[in-house]
Scaffold this motif. Structure first.
Motif, mmCIF file in Angstrom:
data_model
loop_
_atom_site.group_PDB
_atom_site.id
_atom_site.type_symbol
_atom_site.label_atom_id
_atom_site.label_comp_id
_atom_site.label_asym_id
_atom_site.label_seq_id
_atom_site.Cartn_x
_atom_site.Cartn_y
_atom_site.Cartn_z
ATOM 1 N N LEU A 11 0.796 -1.222 0.000
ATOM 2 C CA LEU A 11 0.000 0.000 0.000
ATOM 3 C C LEU A 11 0.832 1.278 0.000
ATOM 4 O O LEU A 11 0.398 2.305 -0.526
ATOM 5 C CB LEU A 11 -0.922 0.003 1.224
ATOM 6 C CG LEU A 11 -2.010 -1.067 1.243
ATOM 7 C CD1 LEU A 11 -2.634 -1.172 2.624
ATOM 8 C CD2 LEU A 11 -3.081 -0.756 0.202
ATOM 9 N N TRP A 27 -4.646 1.620 3.704
ATOM 10 C CA TRP A 27 -5.662 1.028 2.839
ATOM 11 C C TRP A 27 -6.770 2.044 2.558
ATOM 12 O O TRP A 27 -7.188 2.241 1.419
ATOM 13 C CB TRP A 27 -6.226 -0.224 3.494
ATOM 14 C CG TRP A 27 -7.077 -1.095 2.611
ATOM 15 C CD1 TRP A 27 -7.594 -0.770 1.379
ATOM 16 C CD2 TRP A 27 -7.493 -2.433 2.873
ATOM 17 N NE1 TRP A 27 -8.305 -1.819 0.867
ATOM 18 C CE2 TRP A 27 -8.257 -2.858 1.770
ATOM 19 C CE3 TRP A 27 -7.313 -3.300 3.953
ATOM 20 C CZ2 TRP A 27 -8.838 -4.122 1.709
ATOM 21 C CZ3 TRP A 27 -7.889 -4.556 3.886
ATOM 22 C CH2 TRP A 27 -8.632 -4.962 2.780
ATOM 23 N N GLY A 28 -7.251 2.686 3.607
ATOM 24 C CA GLY A 28 -8.272 3.707 3.429
ATOM 25 C C GLY A 28 -7.776 4.850 2.560
ATOM 26 O O GLY A 28 -8.505 5.362 1.696
ATOM 27 N N SER A 87 -7.561 3.986 -1.158
ATOM 28 C CA SER A 87 -8.861 3.938 -1.833
ATOM 29 C C SER A 87 -9.253 5.289 -2.412
ATOM 30 O O SER A 87 -10.161 5.369 -3.241
ATOM 31 C CB SER A 87 -9.944 3.446 -0.865
ATOM 32 O OG SER A 87 -10.250 4.442 0.103
ATOM 33 N N ARG A 88 -8.589 6.366 -1.983
ATOM 34 C CA ARG A 88 -8.869 7.702 -2.502
ATOM 35 C C ARG A 88 -7.948 8.078 -3.662
ATOM 36 O O ARG A 88 -8.032 9.194 -4.191
ATOM 37 C CB ARG A 88 -8.720 8.756 -1.399
ATOM 38 C CG ARG A 88 -9.539 8.509 -0.147
ATOM 39 C CD ARG A 88 -11.033 8.409 -0.407
ATOM 40 N NE ARG A 88 -11.613 9.607 -0.963
ATOM 41 C CZ ARG A 88 -12.086 10.629 -0.242
ATOM 42 N NH1 ARG A 88 -12.007 10.585 1.078
ATOM 43 N NH2 ARG A 88 -12.640 11.671 -0.831
ATOM 44 N N GLY A 103 -6.795 7.588 -7.453
ATOM 45 C CA GLY A 103 -7.281 7.099 -8.727
ATOM 46 C C GLY A 103 -6.426 7.611 -9.868
ATOM 47 O O GLY A 103 -5.358 8.197 -9.654
ATOM 48 N N GLN A 148 -15.085 2.777 -6.218
ATOM 49 C CA GLN A 148 -13.753 2.362 -5.773
ATOM 50 C C GLN A 148 -13.651 2.360 -4.258
ATOM 51 O O GLN A 148 -13.138 1.404 -3.663
ATOM 52 C CB GLN A 148 -12.694 3.296 -6.364
ATOM 53 C CG GLN A 148 -11.276 2.980 -5.894
ATOM 54 C CD GLN A 148 -10.227 3.801 -6.602
ATOM 55 O OE1 GLN A 148 -10.249 3.889 -7.832
ATOM 56 N NE2 GLN A 148 -9.311 4.405 -5.870
ATOM 57 N N VAL A 149 -14.134 3.409 -3.617
ATOM 58 C CA VAL A 149 -14.102 3.468 -2.156
ATOM 59 C C VAL A 149 -15.016 2.396 -1.571
ATOM 60 O O VAL A 149 -14.676 1.745 -0.582
ATOM 61 C CB VAL A 149 -14.497 4.866 -1.654
ATOM 62 C CG1 VAL A 149 -14.643 4.880 -0.137
ATOM 63 C CG2 VAL A 149 -13.451 5.897 -2.086
ATOM 64 N N LEU A 161 -15.734 -0.510 -2.832
ATOM 65 C CA LEU A 161 -15.059 -1.807 -2.931
ATOM 66 C C LEU A 161 -13.964 -1.951 -1.876
ATOM 67 O O LEU A 161 -13.754 -3.041 -1.336
ATOM 68 C CB LEU A 161 -14.463 -1.977 -4.329
ATOM 69 C CG LEU A 161 -15.465 -2.177 -5.469
ATOM 70 C CD1 LEU A 161 -14.755 -2.181 -6.816
ATOM 71 C CD2 LEU A 161 -16.245 -3.479 -5.286
ATOM 72 N N ALA A 162 -13.267 -0.848 -1.590
ATOM 73 C CA ALA A 162 -12.232 -0.888 -0.558
ATOM 74 C C ALA A 162 -12.845 -1.149 0.813
ATOM 75 O O ALA A 162 -12.310 -1.929 1.612
ATOM 76 C CB ALA A 162 -11.449 0.419 -0.553
ATOM 77 N N VAL A 163 -13.972 -0.508 1.098
ATOM 78 C CA VAL A 163 -14.654 -0.731 2.371
ATOM 79 C C VAL A 163 -15.100 -2.190 2.474
ATOM 80 O O VAL A 163 -14.908 -2.836 3.516
ATOM 81 C CB VAL A 163 -15.864 0.213 2.510
ATOM 82 C CG1 VAL A 163 -16.705 -0.156 3.731
ATOM 83 C CG2 VAL A 163 -15.399 1.667 2.610
ATOM 84 N N LEU A 222 -9.042 7.242 5.176
ATOM 85 C CA LEU A 222 -10.070 7.603 4.203
ATOM 86 C C LEU A 222 -10.311 9.111 4.171
ATOM 87 O O LEU A 222 -10.457 9.711 3.097
ATOM 88 C CB LEU A 222 -11.365 6.867 4.568
ATOM 89 C CG LEU A 222 -12.477 6.778 3.518
ATOM 90 C CD1 LEU A 222 -12.038 5.905 2.361
ATOM 91 C CD2 LEU A 222 -13.745 6.214 4.150
#
Length: 202
Positions: free
Chosen positions: A59, A114-115, A118-119, A121, A133-134, A136-138, A178
């Protein structure tokens, strides 16, 4: 960061074990505030260390790439990492303020990465919070926690051990990453705008 975690793991092996760096509410109430930081470098065993390092190495490049270069980039990365780790610790303590069960490991900080990832792109701006996308990460974070809970349940039933999962730290770290990532990207001059400059010339 990987080197620091490995060095801390080796050092703990020869200085009383990792639990002496772990975090609990009662120990914090006694004034042992260093545990808010030290628990992020303590790992119970090699498998615990390996899983966390795998997440860290996977990550970190995604997140770090949006922080620019040099010392400012490292400062933003450190703020994200330790901020997420502290957020995870705070949420864990909120659920277990008087428990003597120790929490240790870098999982809260890594879920923060990880959070944050997810932001990230293809565009310069942060991926919107209410995006696929967020989402799916959650979902991935939830599924991974459920899978670890199931694995630990099986190990506990077969070996009689008492290892638990600090899902509160995972949740706190993930939420911190996040919400922090867009601000850190802007501080780095990334994500302020993706629009091309306009011109009066044809």
């Amino acid at each position: 960061m990987t080197g620091l975690i490995i060095a801390a793991f080796v050092y703990a092996l020869f200085t009383g074990g990792p639990v002496r760096w772990a975090l609990t509410g009662p120990l914090l109430a006694e004034g042992q505030f260093y545990r808010l930081l030290s628990h992020m470098f303590a790992h119970l065993n090699l498998s615990h260390l390996w899983f966390n390092l795998a997440g860290l190495l996977a990550l970190s490049p995604v997140v770090y790439s949006r922080f620019g270069k040099g010392w400012p980039a490292w400062s933003r990365y450190s703020l994200l990492y330790f901020g997420a780790g502290l957020a995870g610790a705070i949420l864990f303590l909120a659920f277990h303020p008087t428990s003597d069960i120790p929490m240790l490991g870098a999982s809260g900080a890594i879920f923060g990465l990880w959070g944050a990832a997810s932001r990230v792109g293809p565009e310069p701006e942060p991926v919107p919070l209410w995006s696929r996308q967020v989402g799916l990460a959650v979902r991935g974070a939830v599924v991974s926690n459920l899978a670890i809970v199931g694995l630990l349940f099986v190990l506990t039933r077969t070996t009689g051990g008492g290892i638990g999962l600090a899902w509160e730290a995972h949740l706190g770290g993930f939420l911190a990453g996040l919400f922090l990532m867009p601000y850190l990207m802007q501080e780095a001059g990334v994500g302020l705008t993706a629009a091309a400059p306009t011109s009066d010339h044809p």
